[in-house]
Design a protein around this motif. Structure first.
Motif, short mmCIF file in Angstrom:
data_model
loop_
_atom_site.label_atom_id
_atom_site.label_comp_id
_atom_site.label_asym_id
_atom_site.label_seq_id
_atom_site.Cartn_x
_atom_site.Cartn_y
_atom_site.Cartn_z
N ASN B 562 0.83 -1.20 0.00
CA ASN B 562 0.00 0.00 0.00
C ASN B 562 0.87 1.25 0.00
N ASP B 563 0.41 2.27 -0.70
CA ASP B 563 1.21 3.50 -0.79
C ASP B 563 1.44 4.11 0.59
N GLY B 564 0.54 3.88 1.52
CA GLY B 564 0.70 4.45 2.85
C GLY B 564 1.56 3.62 3.77
N ASP B 565 2.00 2.51 3.29
CA ASP B 565 2.82 1.62 4.11
C ASP B 565 4.21 2.25 4.31
N PRO B 566 4.63 2.48 5.56
CA PRO B 566 5.97 3.09 5.78
C PRO B 566 7.09 2.25 5.20
N LEU B 567 6.88 0.94 5.15
CA LEU B 567 7.93 0.08 4.60
C LEU B 567 8.14 0.38 3.13
N LYS B 568 7.04 0.58 2.41
CA LYS B 568 7.15 0.89 0.98
C LYS B 568 7.87 2.22 0.79
N GLN B 569 7.49 3.18 1.62
CA GLN B 569 8.12 4.49 1.49
C GLN B 569 9.62 4.39 1.79
N ARG B 570 9.96 3.60 2.82
CA ARG B 570 11.37 3.48 3.20
C ARG B 570 12.18 2.79 2.11
N PHE B 571 11.56 1.78 1.50
CA PHE B 571 12.27 1.06 0.44
C PHE B 571 12.58 1.99 -0.73
N PHE B 572 11.58 2.76 -1.13
CA PHE B 572 11.78 3.60 -2.31
C PHE B 572 12.59 4.86 -2.02
N GLN B 573 12.81 5.14 -0.73
CA GLN B 573 13.66 6.28 -0.40
C GLN B 573 15.14 5.90 -0.41
N GLY B 574 15.42 4.62 -0.39
CA GLY B 574 16.80 4.19 -0.42
C GLY B 574 17.50 4.66 -1.69
N SER B 575 18.72 5.08 -1.53
CA SER B 575 19.42 5.68 -2.68
C SER B 575 19.60 4.67 -3.80
N PHE B 576 19.80 3.41 -3.41
CA PHE B 576 19.99 2.38 -4.41
C PHE B 576 18.73 2.21 -5.26
N VAL B 577 17.59 2.22 -4.58
CA VAL B 577 16.32 2.10 -5.30
C VAL B 577 16.02 3.39 -6.05
N ALA B 578 16.39 4.50 -5.42
CA ALA B 578 16.13 5.79 -6.07
C ALA B 578 16.85 5.90 -7.40
N ALA B 579 17.94 5.17 -7.53
CA ALA B 579 18.65 5.18 -8.82
C ALA B 579 17.74 4.69 -9.93
N CYS B 580 16.81 3.84 -9.56
CA CYS B 580 15.87 3.33 -10.57
C CYS B 580 14.63 4.21 -10.67
N VAL B 581 14.01 4.45 -9.49
CA VAL B 581 12.68 5.06 -9.54
C VAL B 581 12.73 6.57 -9.72
N SER B 582 13.91 7.16 -9.60
CA SER B 582 13.96 8.61 -9.86
C SER B 582 13.63 8.90 -11.32
N CYS B 583 13.94 7.94 -12.19
CA CYS B 583 13.53 8.09 -13.59
C CYS B 583 12.26 7.29 -13.87
N HIS B 584 12.22 6.07 -13.36
CA HIS B 584 11.05 5.22 -13.60
C HIS B 584 10.03 5.45 -12.49
N SER B 585 9.44 6.60 -12.51
CA SER B 585 8.53 6.96 -11.43
C SER B 585 7.30 6.07 -11.37
N ALA B 586 6.92 5.53 -12.51
CA ALA B 586 5.72 4.70 -12.53
C ALA B 586 5.99 3.28 -12.09
N ALA B 587 7.25 2.98 -11.76
CA ALA B 587 7.56 1.63 -11.30
C ALA B 587 6.96 1.39 -9.92
N LYS B 588 6.63 2.46 -9.22
CA LYS B 588 6.07 2.31 -7.88
C LYS B 588 4.58 2.00 -7.90
N SER B 589 3.99 2.13 -9.06
CA SER B 589 2.54 1.91 -9.13
C SER B 589 2.24 0.42 -9.26
#
Lengths: 280, 686
Positions: B562-589
Motif C-alpha cells: 500500500n502506498d501508505g505503508d511506511p515500509l514501501k516508502q522506506r524502500f523507495f527512499q533508499g538511494s539504491f532504489v532511487a537510482a531506478c525510480v527517480s527516472c522510472h517513477s511509474a515503477a512504484k505503481s
C-alpha cells in the motif's frame, strides 16, 4: 361582366394551386426539420419517416375507396383528387428522407423501391395527363363512351358501305370503286393500328381526305355528294379513333397506377412488419 | 345541309357504367349475339390476373430464394461484410439479429426460451467485448453515472472558465436526447446497412451533443479550453524537457550538441521499439541505450553501487542476545543496526514480529530507547525471527521465501528473478559462519542452546575482522565491556555450559571460521551480484547497469504494498532504489510500469491524437511549433494557470500549454474539419 367572373375564377384557381403548393412545401419542410431533429437526438428517424410514408400511402389509397363509395357523403371526388395530388408530392419527399439509397439493395427492398418509384412516376404522368388529355378529348366534336366505341366504329363502317352502294352512276362508281375497296373499306372495317393508339396523329386522316379530294374532278355532282359523305365518315371515324386512343391511354394509366398502388401498399405493410421485427 | 352531317342511329341501351358485360357491338340485335366484356370487366380481370401473378411470383421467390437475400435493407459496411463473408446465409443475419434465426411464422409468436432476453446489443458484444466492458457497454461513454456527472461538471467549469458559454449560435437548439444514457444501444449511433462505404462511426456534432448538458458551437469559437492537455496525463518516465533543452544541451548557445527532440522521439516506423508502426507516428520515448545511457550510465552505477541488504543482523544488547541461541558475538553490543526493507517484508509473515517491527522507527534500531526491557524483548523476538528466517532458507531454499511472501499477500511471480539470482548456498554459508554449524532448534530454551565455545573461537582469530572490532580493540579500557560476559566468559556460569563444546563437529568448524578474507566483500562483486559481508553480517546485493532484473523484481515486489505503508516508502527512499525510480517513477505503481506507454491507440481517454497527419504539414514538422518548453521569461502565473499538472508528481509541466486557437487555424469546417469525433472518442476502455 361574365369575362370578369371567368377571369376571377382563373385567378382563383392559380391562387388555389399556389396556396396548396406552398402548404405542401411547408409541410415537407416541417417534416424535414422533425426528421433531422429526430436524427440529431439519436431517435429513430427511419421509423418517423417510415410511418409517415405509410400514412401517406394510406391517404393516397383512400381516393380509390372514395370512388368506389359514391353513395357516401365523403366530399367531392375532385377535392379528394386534389388531396391525392399534394399528398403524392409529400410522400415523394418523405421517401427521399426515408431511404438510404433511391433503390435499396435487398431483393424485397429493391422491389419495394421500384414499385414506389413506378407509382410515383405514373402519378406524375397522371398529373400531366389529367391536365392535357381532357382538353384534347373535348376538342373533338363528338364524345363517346369508351364501351360504345366499337359500336360506333361498326356504325360508321356500315354507313360507309351504304353510302358507297348508293352510287349508281357508272362513271362515278368506276372512279370511287378502286379507292373505296383499297383504302376506305379497310379503314372503316379495321381497328386502328397500335402505332396510332400509342401516338394518335392526323396523317392517316389527311391522306384519305386528300385522296378523296383529288377524285372530285372526275366526279359529277352525285358522285361528289357521295365522296363528300365518305369524307365526313372518314373524319368521324378518325375522331372516334382519336377518342379511343386517348381514353384507352387514360384508362390504362389508371389500371397501371391502381394495380401498383395495391402492390405498393401491401409491400409497405410487409416492410413495416419486417422493420418492427428486426429493430433493436 | 352540310355533306358531313351524318345521322347515326341511337346507341343501343341496356349497359350501365360499372357493368362487366354488354352486348356485342357487331350485332344489330343484342339478344342474339354473345356478350362481351366492358372496360370495367376487362380491368377487373387484368387486375385480378396481375395480382395473382404477383402473388405466385412472390410465393415462388420466398420458397426458392434465401430469406437473407430477399430481406436486406442495404449492404453491410465493409468490416462486418468481411467478417460475415464466410458465414452461411442464415447465419449472416442471425449474427446480429436473433430474429433472423427464426422462421417468418415465428415472428408473430414468442421468441422462445432460446432467445429470451437476448438483445441485439448482446450479439454486438459477443464480438466486441474485448474493446468494450460488458457491464458498462450500454452506459454512455461506457463509464458509470458518477463518472459522467464528474466529467459533466469538469466540462461545465472549463466552459465557464473559457468564457465561451455564450458563444455559438444554433447549438442551443439541439434537442435533448431520445435515449436513456444508461441504456444506449449500439444501433443508436452505429447505423448499419448503408453499404460498403457507409461509415459506422459517422456522427454529427448535434448527435454527439444531444446527450450533453454543456453544448458548444464551432470548435474555434465555442469549445472550452483544455488547459494542460496533452500534458499532465502522467508518465512512466520522469524527464525534464526544460533542463535538458536549456541547461544540459544549450546548443544554441555554445555550438555544442543541440537538443534534438527526435533523439528521444524518433519516427516509430524507423524505430525498433514500434514494430508495425506507421510512418509518421512518434515514439513516446526511445530506448535507454539511445537516449540516456551516454550521460547517465556512470552516475547510475555509482548510485546503484551502494547495494541493498537482503538480511543483516542487528546488534543486540547482551540481554537480548542471550535469548538467541548462537547469536554472533559481533552483533552483540549496543542495540544498533537497520532492519532492511526486504528483511522486514519477509519477517512480516509472523504477526507478532510484524507488530514489533512497526515499533522500530524507520527500521532503525538505534532510535529505540535504551534500557527498556520491553524494547529488548521486542528486539529479541525480531532477532529470533531473523534467525528462524535464515534457518528456513538454509533448509528449504527459495520456497521458504516464497511462502513468507505469499502469507502477506505478495505475488511471488515478480520476485522470482530475485530468488533465481540468490544462491541458497550463500544463505547456508552465512548461517554456518554467523551462527555456527550447530543449528539447534530455536524452539528449545534459548539459553540452553547457546554454544559458549563459539565466542572464544571468533575472538581469538587474528585474521578475523572482529579482531579489530569493539570486542577486541576496546581492551580492558573499554568500560562498557568490562565484566562483559562475552569477553570474560565464566566457565562456571551455568548459563554458558554447553555439552556441545566437546563435540568433534564443533571443533572441526573452527578452521572455516578462521578463514576470513581481508578484501572487502563488496569489491568482489564489481559487476553486481549477491555477496556475504561478514563485516556487517549481512547478505547484500549490488546492482549494475540499466534494467537490473534483481532490482526490477525487488521494486515490483515492494510496489505491491500500500502506498501508505511506511515500509514501501522506506524502500523507495533508499538511494539504491532511487537510482531506478527517480527516472522510472511509474515503477512504484501497481502494476509497475517501466517503459513509457504510447498514448496513441489507447482507448481510455476521451481525446485522441495522432502526430501522423500533423507532421505532414511542413510548419508542424518542428516539434517546438506546438511543444514549447517553459522558459524563465514565462511568468510563473502562466505556468501555474496554463500548465499541466502532472498526475504523478503534481508539479507544473515544463511545457507551455497548447493554444486552442493554434489548432483552430486548421481545424475548422472549411479545412481539416472540426467534428467532435475528429479528436474525441466515445467508447472508453477500462
Amino acid at each position: 361582366m361574365k369575362e370578369v367572373s371567368t377571369h376571377q375564377k382563373t385567378i382563383s384557381l392559380k391562387q388555389r394551386r399556389a396556396v396548396a403548393l406552398a402548404a405542401t412545401v411547408c409541410v415537407i419542410v416541417i417534416f424535414w426539420y422533425l426528421w433531422r431533429r429526430e436524427s440529431s437526438r439519436l431517435g429513430a428517424p427511419a421509423f418517423f419517416t417510415g410511418f409517415t410514408l405509410l400514412a401517406g400511402l394510406v391517404i393516397l389509397a383512400l381516393l380509390g375507396a372514395r370512388r368506389r363509395l359514391p353513395m357516401l357523403p365523403l366530399g367531392k371526388v375532385s377535392t379528394w383528387t386534389q388531396i391525392h395530388l399534394y399528398v403524392g408530392f409529400f410522400t415523394t419527399a418523405i421517401y427521399i428522407m426515408h431511404v438510404p439509397a433511391i433503390v435499396a439493395g435487398g431483393m424485397f427492398e429493391a422491389f419495394l423501391s421500384l414499385v414506389f418509384l413506378m407509382v410515383t412516376a405514373s402519378g406524375f404522368y397522371g398529373l400531366y395527363a389529367s391536365r392535357t388529355l381532357p382538353k384534347k378529348l373535348t376538342a373533338v366534336e363528338t364524345q363517346h363512351r369508351f364501351d360504345r366505341l366499337d359500336w360506333g366504329r361498326n356504325q360508321i363502317a356500315a354507313m360507309a358501305e351504304q353510302t358507297y352502294s348508293e352510287l349508281t352512276e357508272p362513271s362515278a362508281r368506276e372512279v370511287l370503286q378502286t379507292f373505296y375497296q383499297r383504302a376506305l373499306s379497310p379503314f372503316f372495317i379495321s381497328r386502328p393500328s397500335l402505332a396510332y393508339v400509342i401516338v394518335p396523329s392526323g396523317t392517316r386522316r389527311r391522306k384519305l381526305l386528300g385522296d378523296l379530294k383529288e377524285l372530285d374532278r372526275y366526279l359529277e355532282s352525285d358522285g361528289r355528294r357521295v365522296a363528300g359523305k365518305l369524307a365526313a365518315l372518314v373524319r368521324r371515324r378518325d375522331d372516334l379513333d382519336y377518342q379511343f386512343a386517348l381514353q384507352l391511354r387514360l384508362r390504362c394509366w389508371v389500371v397501371f397506377h391502381s394495380i401498383l398502388s395495391i402492390v405498393l401498399l401491401a409491400a409497405a405493410l410487409i416492410h413495416m412488419l419486417i422493420a418492427l421485427r428486426f429493430a433493436g | 345541309m352540310r355533306q358531313d352531317k351524318l345521322d347515326f342511329p341511337p346507341s343501343p341501351g341496356g349497359d350501365r357504367p360499372g357493368d362487366r358485360w354488354m352486348a356485342s357491338p357487331r350485332s344489330g340485335d343484342a339478344g342474339q349475339s354473345p356478350r362481351v366484356l366492358t372496360w370495367t370487366g376487362r380491368r377487373r380481370r387484368v387486375v385480378t390476373v396481375t395480382l395473382l401473378v404477383v402473388s405466385v411470383v412472390v410465393f415462388l421467390v420466398i420458397a426458392t430464394v434465401p430469406s437473407a437475400t430477399i430481406i436486406r435493407p442495404g449492404e453491410l459496411a465493409t468490416p462486418h461484410a468481411q467478417i460475415l463473408a464466410g458465414a452461411v446465409t442464415k447465419e449472416k443475419c442471425a449474427a446480429c439479429h436473433t430474429q433472423a434465426s427464426l422462421s417468418p411464422v415465428s415472428w408473430f409468436l414468442s421468441a422462445g426460451d432460446s432467445h429470451r432476453d437476448v438483445t441485439q446489443d448482446d450479439l454486438c458484444l459477443k464480438c466486441h467485448h474485448r474493446m468494450i466492458p460488458e457491464n458498462l457497454a450500454l452506459a454512455a461513454h461506457n463509464v458509470p453515472l458518477s463518472v459522467r456527472v464528474e466529467l459533466t461538471e469538469a466540462v461545465r467549469l472549463a466552459s465557464k472558465n473559457s468564457g465561451n458559454m455564450g458563444s455559438g449560435s444554433m447549438h442551443r437548439f439541439i434537442p435533448d436526447a431520445a435515449v436513456d444514457q444508461n441504456k444506449v444501444s449500439c444501433s443508436t449511433c452505429h447505423k448499419e446497412h448503408h453499404g460498403a462505404d457507409g461509415d459506422l462511426r459517422a456522427m454529427t456534432n448535434d448527435q454527439c451533443q444531444t446527450c450533453h448538458s454543456s453544448r458548444f458551437g464551432s470548435f474555434a469559437k465555442s469549445h472550452p479550453d483544455w488547459n494542460g492537455w496533452p500534458y499532465g496525463r502522467g508518465g512512466e518516465i520522469a524527464f525534464s524537457h526544460t533542463t535538458h533543452s536549456q541547461k544540459h544541451f544549450p546548443g544554441w548557445k555554445s555550438g555544442a550538441r543541440e537538443f534534438n527532440c527526435a533523439t528521444c522521439h524518433p519516427d516509430a516506423a524507423s524505430s525498433s521499439h514500434a514494430d508495425g508502426a506507421r510512418v509518421g507516428e512518434v515514439v513516446r520515448v526511445a530506448s535507454y541505450k539511445h537516449s540516456c545511457q551516454a550521460c547517465h550510465e556512470e552516475s547510475m552505477n555509482i548510485q546503484a553501487g551502494e547495494g541493498l541488504d537482503f538480511v543483516s543482523l542487528p546488534t543486540l544488547s547482551a540481554e537480548s542476545a542471550r535469548e538467541i541461541p548462537g547469536w554472533p558475538t559481533a552483533s552483540i553490543g549496543f542495540a544498533d543496526g537497520v532492519v532492511s526493507p526486504l528483511l522486514e517484508l519477509l519477517l512480516r509473515a509472523d504477526p507478532a514480529v510484524s507488530g514489533s517491527l512497526r515499533r522500530i522507527p524507520n527500521g532503525d534500531i538505534a532510535r529505540l530507547p535504551v534500557d527498556d526491557p520491553a524494547v529488548d524483548k521486542r528486539l529479541a523476538r525480531v532477532a529470533a525471527e531473523i534467525r528462524k528466517l535464515i534457518n528456513d532458507v538454509d533448509q528449504n531454499g527459495q520456497s521458504a521465501i516464497e511462502e513468507r511472501l505469499l502469507e502477506i499477500g505478495i505475488s511471488t511471480s515478480v520476485f522470482r528473478p530475485v530468488l533465481r539470482s540468490l544462491p541458497p548456498q550463500l544463505i547456508e554459508s552465512a548461517n554456518q559462519n554467523w551462527f555456527g554449524d550447530s543449528v539447534d532448534s530455536i524452539d528449545q530454551p534459548l539459553i540452553m542452546a547457546s554454544p559458549r565455545g563459539r565466542f572464544r573461537l571468533v575472538a581469538a582469530d587474528d585474521g578475523d575482522l572482529l579482531g579489530s572490532s569493539l570486542l577486541n580493540s576496546g581492551g580492558d579500557a573499554d568500560g562498557l565491556l568490562e565484566n562483559d560476559l562475552l569477553r570474560q566468559p565464566d566457565d562456571s556460569s551455568p548459563l554458558l555450559e554447553d555439552q556441545l563444546l566437546e563435540d568433534p563437529l564443533t571443533v572441526q568448524a573452527e578452521p572455516m571460521r578462521a578463514t576470513v578474507n581481508d578484501v572487502p566483500a563488496a569489491s568482489l562483486v564489481g559487476l553486481g551480484g549477491w555477496y556475504r559481508d561478514d563485516d556487517r553480517l549481512s547478505i547484500r546485493y549490488h546492482g549494475h547497469g540499466h534494467a537490473d532484473p534483481v532490482m526490477v523484481g525487488m521494486i515490483e515486489t515492494f510496489a505491491q504494498l500500500n502506498d501508505g505503508d511506511p515500509l514501501k516508502q522506506r524502500f523507495f527512499q533508499g538511494s539504491f532504489v532511487a537510482a531506478c525510480v527517480s527516472c522510472h517513477s511509474a515503477a512504484k505503481s501497481i502494476p509497475s510500469r517501466w517503459t513509457a506507454q504510447a498514448k496513441i491507440g489507447k482507448q481510455n481517454e476521451f481525446t485522441k491524437f495522432s502526430h501522423r497527419p500533423h507532421l505532414n504539414v511542413s510548419a508542424l514538422g518542428d516539434c517546438v511549433f506546438c511543444h514549447r518548453t517553459r522558459s524563465a521569461k514565462d511568468s510563473v502565473n502562466d505556468a501555474i494557470t496554463l500548465a499541466a499538472v502532472s498526475s504523478t508528481n503534481e508539479e507544473p509541466s515544463d511545457f507551455m500549454p497548447l493554444d486552442r486557437q493554434q489548432c483552430a487555424d486548421c481545424h475548422n469546417a472549411k479545412a481539416a474539419g472540426d467534428d467532435c469525433t475528429t479528436c474525441h472518442r466515445y467508447h472508453l476502455a477500462p
